[in-house]
Enzyme design. Structure first.
Site, PDB file in Angstrom:
ATOM      1  N   GLU A  55       0.825  -1.205   0.000  1.00  0.00           N
ATOM      2  CA  GLU A  55       0.000   0.000   0.000  1.00  0.00           C
ATOM      3  C   GLU A  55       0.860   1.256   0.000  1.00  0.00           C
ATOM      4  OE1 GLU A  55      -0.147  -2.668   1.858  1.00  0.00           O
ATOM      5  OE2 GLU A  55      -2.143  -3.085   2.657  1.00  0.00           O
ATOM      6  N   SER A 171      19.885 -42.061  -8.735  1.00  0.00           N
ATOM      7  CA  SER A 171      18.653 -41.339  -9.051  1.00  0.00           C
ATOM      8  C   SER A 171      18.906 -40.108  -9.920  1.00  0.00           C
ATOM      9  CB  SER A 171      17.951 -40.916  -7.758  1.00  0.00           C
ATOM     10  OG  SER A 171      18.795 -40.038  -7.048  1.00  0.00           O
ATOM     11  N   TRP A 173      19.907 -38.524 -13.413  1.00  0.00           N
ATOM     12  CA  TRP A 173      18.807 -37.604 -13.305  1.00  0.00           C
ATOM     13  C   TRP A 173      17.587 -38.280 -13.909  1.00  0.00           C
ATOM     14  CZ3 TRP A 173      20.079 -33.421 -10.574  1.00  0.00           C
ATOM     15  CH2 TRP A 173      21.417 -33.015 -10.545  1.00  0.00           C
ATOM     16  N   LEU A 207      20.797 -28.097  -1.353  1.00  0.00           N
ATOM     17  CA  LEU A 207      19.516 -27.665  -0.772  1.00  0.00           C
ATOM     18  C   LEU A 207      19.269 -26.166  -0.901  1.00  0.00           C
ATOM     19  CD1 LEU A 207      19.432 -29.779   2.542  1.00  0.00           C
ATOM     20  CD2 LEU A 207      18.361 -30.338   0.347  1.00  0.00           C
ATOM     21  N   GLY A 298      13.500 -38.816   0.727  1.00  0.00           N
ATOM     22  CA  GLY A 298      13.337 -40.178   0.239  1.00  0.00           C
ATOM     23  C   GLY A 298      12.076 -40.808   0.815  1.00  0.00           C
TER      24      GLY A 298
END
Ligand code: AOF
Ligand code: ZN
Length: 369
Positions: A55, A171, A173, A207, A298
């Site tokens: 605002e 895993s 990619w 992360l 996982g």
């Protein structure tokens, strides 16, 4: 103003609010459009913490033209003194005649009092226009204010047959580049990225958020690890990066704790034997002003969160490949005796992200108390 015009200006305010998705944490991101005689005279969105609210940004842009205008705001204007002064006072001082807001601010310090103050001062007030879109933008903030814990999204990348890794653990990619970029955008708009110690030990992930369209003032998410027995190695890559890492643990042995603290981690003991009480983990994250948690875990942590009813939303990326029955699944769950016990989901959104599919779904029922 016609209802069509009201919607058009609110849609614009919602678009402005989205600009703050990666920079206003822990504050909600809000958009504001000021309109006089059918013309936009000022607009703005929430600045990073400590800076002007939407605002005030819009009022500063409008100057004297704000007098007699309508303010379209995606969240109820605040009426309390926080790090900044109340927006209600700024709107009144500027002579705004009407305030249309999409949704209320559930902050107990506001919670209806903002609109009430404006109404009592003679401003025409309305609430509820395009409310659902406004909710979607600040789901995490609303969750923290109303439930005391963050909104939890669990991201899983899998093959089309629902497998996240080979039996060996490999895993990288499964999904393609576009999905990975999408994940970094989600990380960037989350207050925290959470994984289990298993993922730290297996993948040594960063992360952090590395969006390729990095917005100005990106607030990096807090990095959180659930690590009941404090097995995180002090040499973990995530600990070497700038920003905060919190490790939740049910073990509090000083011999394990000290080297992690020396490596920069903040250790948060929670109850639970042998595994951390995940409800407490989320409550603590709420206390740390975490609005949304992006889980990249996982099957063990994901299964435990799901069984406890702590996942609010699943974001599944499915790659057009098959890994077969021996590969790992998404959730470790207690075996079901019948299909009637299965967890039902409702699908909110399905789209293609590059060659992969992205499904957003919400769990419907809780499996176990
Ligand atoms: C608004 N407009 O753009 C935002 C609001 O510490 P402060 O002063 O920044 O106040 C934070 C609180 O203000 C926050 O918890 C929420 O209640 C409200 N956020 N309000 O009028 C805005 N971001
Ligand atoms: Zn305000």
């Amino acid at each position: 103003m016609s209802p069509g015009a009201d919607r058009q200006f609110m849609a614009r305010a919602l678009g402005l609010a989205r600009k703050g998705l990666t920079s206003t944490d822990p504050n909600p991101t809000v958009g504001c459009v000021l309109v006089r005689d059918g013309e936009i005279v000022g607009e703005g969105w929430t600045a990073p913490v400590g800076g002007p609210h939407a605002e005030r940004a819009a009022l500063a842009a409008a100057g004297a033209s704000a007098r007699g205008s309508t303010a379209y705001v995606t969240l109820e204007p605040c009426c309390h003194q926080g790090r900044t002064g109340p927006c209600t006072v700024a709107l009144l001082d500027a002579g705004v005649a009407r305030v249309v807001c999409a949704t209320g601010d559930p902050n107990p310090l506001v919670n209806g009092a903002g609109l009430r103050a404006l109404g009592e001062a003679g401003v025409a007030v309305e609430q509820g226009l395009m409310e659902q879109s406004a909710h979607e933008i600040n789901k995490g903030y609303i969750s923290r204010m109303t439930r005391g814990r963050p909104w939890v999204r669990s991201k899983i990348a899998a093959s089309l047959d629902g497998r996240t890794a080979l039996q060996s653990g490999e895993s990288k990619w499964i999904t393609a580049d576009a999905a990975r970029r999408d994940v970094h955008r989600w990380r960037a708009r989350s207050s925290a990225v959470l994984c289990g110690v298993g993922t730290v030990l297996a993948d040594d992930p960063s992360l952090n958020a590395r969006p390729d369209d990095e917005a100005d003032g990106l607030v990096q998410p807090l990095r959180a690890i659930v690590d009941s027995a404090l097995r995180t190695p002090p040499s973990a890559h995530t600990l070497s990066l700038p920003g905060e890492v919190v490790i939740f643990t049910a073990a509090n042995a000083a011999v394990r704790r000290a080297p992690l603290e020396a490596a920069g981690a903040r250790i948060e003991p929670v109850e639970g034997r042998p595994r951390c009480d995940l409800g407490q983990v989320l409550e603590r994250l709420g206390e740390l002003e975490v609005n949304d948690v992006w889980v990249e875990a996982g099957a063990t942590l994901n299964g435990a969160l799901l069984e406890r009813g702590l996942i609010d939303e699943l974001v599944l990326y499915l790659a057009p490949r098959l890994l077969g029955d021996d590969a790992r699944g998404m959730f470790s769950l207690a075996p079901l005796a019948s299909l009637a016990e299965s967890l039902e989901l409702s699908i909110d959104d399905v789209r293609r992200v590059g060659p992969d599919l992205r499904i957003r779904a919400r769990p419907g029922t809780v499996l176990a108390p």
